[in-house]
Design a protein around this motif. Structure first.
Motif, PDB file in Angstrom:
ATOM      1  N   TRP A   1      18.350  30.937   6.060  1.00 46.68           N
ATOM      2  CA  TRP A   1      18.519  30.830   7.504  1.00 46.68           C
ATOM      3  C   TRP A   1      18.711  29.385   7.985  1.00 46.68           C
TER       4      TRP A   1
ATOM      5  N   VAL B   1      16.892  41.249   4.838  1.00 51.78           N
ATOM      6  CA  VAL B   1      17.022  40.332   5.976  1.00 51.78           C
ATOM      7  C   VAL B   1      15.880  39.319   5.974  1.00 51.78           C
TER       8      VAL B   1
ATOM      9  N   TRP C   1      16.815  39.950  19.677  1.00 52.67           N
ATOM     10  CA  TRP C   1      16.978  38.847  18.711  1.00 52.67           C
ATOM     11  C   TRP C   1      18.243  38.046  19.022  1.00 52.67           C
TER      12      TRP C   1
ATOM     13  N   LEU D   1      18.564  34.080  20.212  1.00 49.87           N
ATOM     14  CA  LEU D   1      19.369  33.065  19.529  1.00 49.87           C
ATOM     15  C   LEU D   1      20.323  32.370  20.500  1.00 49.87           C
TER      16      LEU D   1
ATOM     17  N   ARG E   1      24.275  32.641  12.498  1.00 44.59           N
ATOM     18  CA  ARG E   1      23.040  33.354  12.820  1.00 44.59           C
ATOM     19  C   ARG E   1      23.288  34.443  13.851  1.00 44.59           C
TER      20      ARG E   1
ATOM     21  N   LEU F   1      16.603  36.776   3.386  1.00 46.11           N
ATOM     22  CA  LEU F   1      17.727  35.949   3.818  1.00 46.11           C
ATOM     23  C   LEU F   1      17.288  34.933   4.864  1.00 46.11           C
ATOM     24  N   VAL F   2      16.482  35.391   5.812  1.00 50.22           N
ATOM     25  CA  VAL F   2      15.999  34.484   6.853  1.00 50.22           C
ATOM     26  C   VAL F   2      15.089  33.409   6.267  1.00 50.22           C
TER      27      VAL F   2
ATOM     28  N   PHE G   1      22.309  28.249   7.820  1.00 46.77           N
ATOM     29  CA  PHE G   1      23.327  28.932   8.623  1.00 46.77           C
ATOM     30  C   PHE G   1      23.656  28.107   9.860  1.00 46.77           C
TER      31      PHE G   1
END
Length: 334
Positions: free
Chosen positions: A65, A57, A116, A120, A73, A60-61, A68
């Protein structure tokens, strides 16, 4: 089963048990040992998997990120949260202690995931300002962690729950147009941590030893961060009082965990207070004197803690308030 088997043989020889009873006890203990070993193995595999997933993760972020969409997200964060919550709920009520520890950690990760997702939605979709954003994110973590904590006593869940409550309290200070200085944030976070510790000692937050340790450590950290602003001397003095209180709790209850929190706090805060009050002129020798006295005090407290724990563990209520609590704190509080 080598040592327990030896005891069973002695008890059979003394006529306290018959051979059939000894064999049944040995079989039961062997089965429990095998269950615990399988639980520890599964726990270790779960930790490795969680670490790999967290690393993935993170990569990936860091890399993808920004590319995305907002929906992507939120979907990714929601998926990770649901997986952590489902896995944690599946193992949190298992018979093996190791699996319950893993369940508590996964549920704590789910609470962080909920925070989280909330962040977002509030920032990327609703475009909220800082103060309400901080409040709602802290509330999401605190509420989910508290709900899980009521069913699964766990140190990681306590950590997330207390952090969420402190975040909400500090977010409320951001609402006025005139933002208070750092000392106020430190005092507010200190107050929340003290209440958490008191709830732990009252048995409301479980395991209680973990709540006392976490509350004391969080209170001292809050005062240390708050002391970088105005009112530094007052907050440092409050830190000394708080640390001394935890040392007193350790001497009174015989818990070495409280002694560690209070002792570290005294070693952190007392030298700062000495230099604040006396300056560089006599600060160094005064600090050495105080540290020497602290070592004597902590040695006395440690000796009493070691003496009191075995005595308390033999009481009839020791399963809930004595050795079991200390074990719960040491193993992750499950």
């Amino acid at each position: 089963m080598g040592k327990p088997r030896h005891h069973l043989d002695r008890w059979v020889a003394a006529g306290l048990l018959d051979p059939d009873q000894a064999a049944a006890i040995a079989k039961h203990e062997t089965a429990d040992d095998r269950t615990q070993r399988r639980g520890v193995t599964a726990e270790a595999i779960g930790y490795v998997g969680a670490a790999l997933a967290l690393g993935a993760v993170g990569l990936l972020v860091a890399d993808a990120w920004p590319r995305f969409t907002v929906g992507g997200r939120i979907a990714l964060a929601s998926l990770l949260t649901v997986v952590a919550a489902g896995a944690g709920a599946a193992v949190a009520r298992a018979d093996a202690t190791a699996m319950r520890r893993l369940g508590g950690l996964l549920l704590a990760a789910a609470a962080l995931g909920a925070a989280w997702v909330t962040a977002l939605v509030a920032s990327d979709v609703l475009d909220w300002e800082t103060a309400p954003l901080v409040i709602v994110v802290g509330s999401a973590a605190a509420v989910l962690a508290s709900v899980c904590l009521a069913a699964v006593p766990s140190f990681p869940l306590q950590l997330v729950g207390l952090a969420g409550l402190q975040t909400v309290a500090c977010g409320l200070l951001l609402l006025p147009r005139l933002t208070p200085n750092a000392a106020w944030f430190g005092l507010v976070a200190w107050s929340v941590a003290i209440v958490w510790a008191l709830l732990g000692r009252a048995g409301v937050v479980r395991p209680p030893v973990a709540a006392t340790v976490l509350g004391g450590a969080a209170a001292l950290l809050a005062l240390q961060f708050g002391a970088f602003g105005d009112g530094r001397t007052a907050l440092l003095l409050l830190g000394v009082v708080t640390a001394a209180t935890w040392v007193g709790l350790a001497v009174g209850d015989g818990r070495w965990t409280d002694l560690v929190v209070g002792g570290v706090g005294l070693f952190v805060f007392v030298p700062q207070v000495v230099f604040e009050l006396f300056g560089d002129a006599i600060g160094a020798p005064a600090t050495l004197l105080v540290v020497g006295l602290l070592l004597v005090l902590l040695a006395t407290g440690l000796g009493r803690a070691r003496r009191e724990v075995p005595r308390g563990s033999g009481r009839s209520d020791g399963a809930s308030g004595g050795r079991g609590d200390d074990a719960g704190c040491a193993t992750g509080g499950v």
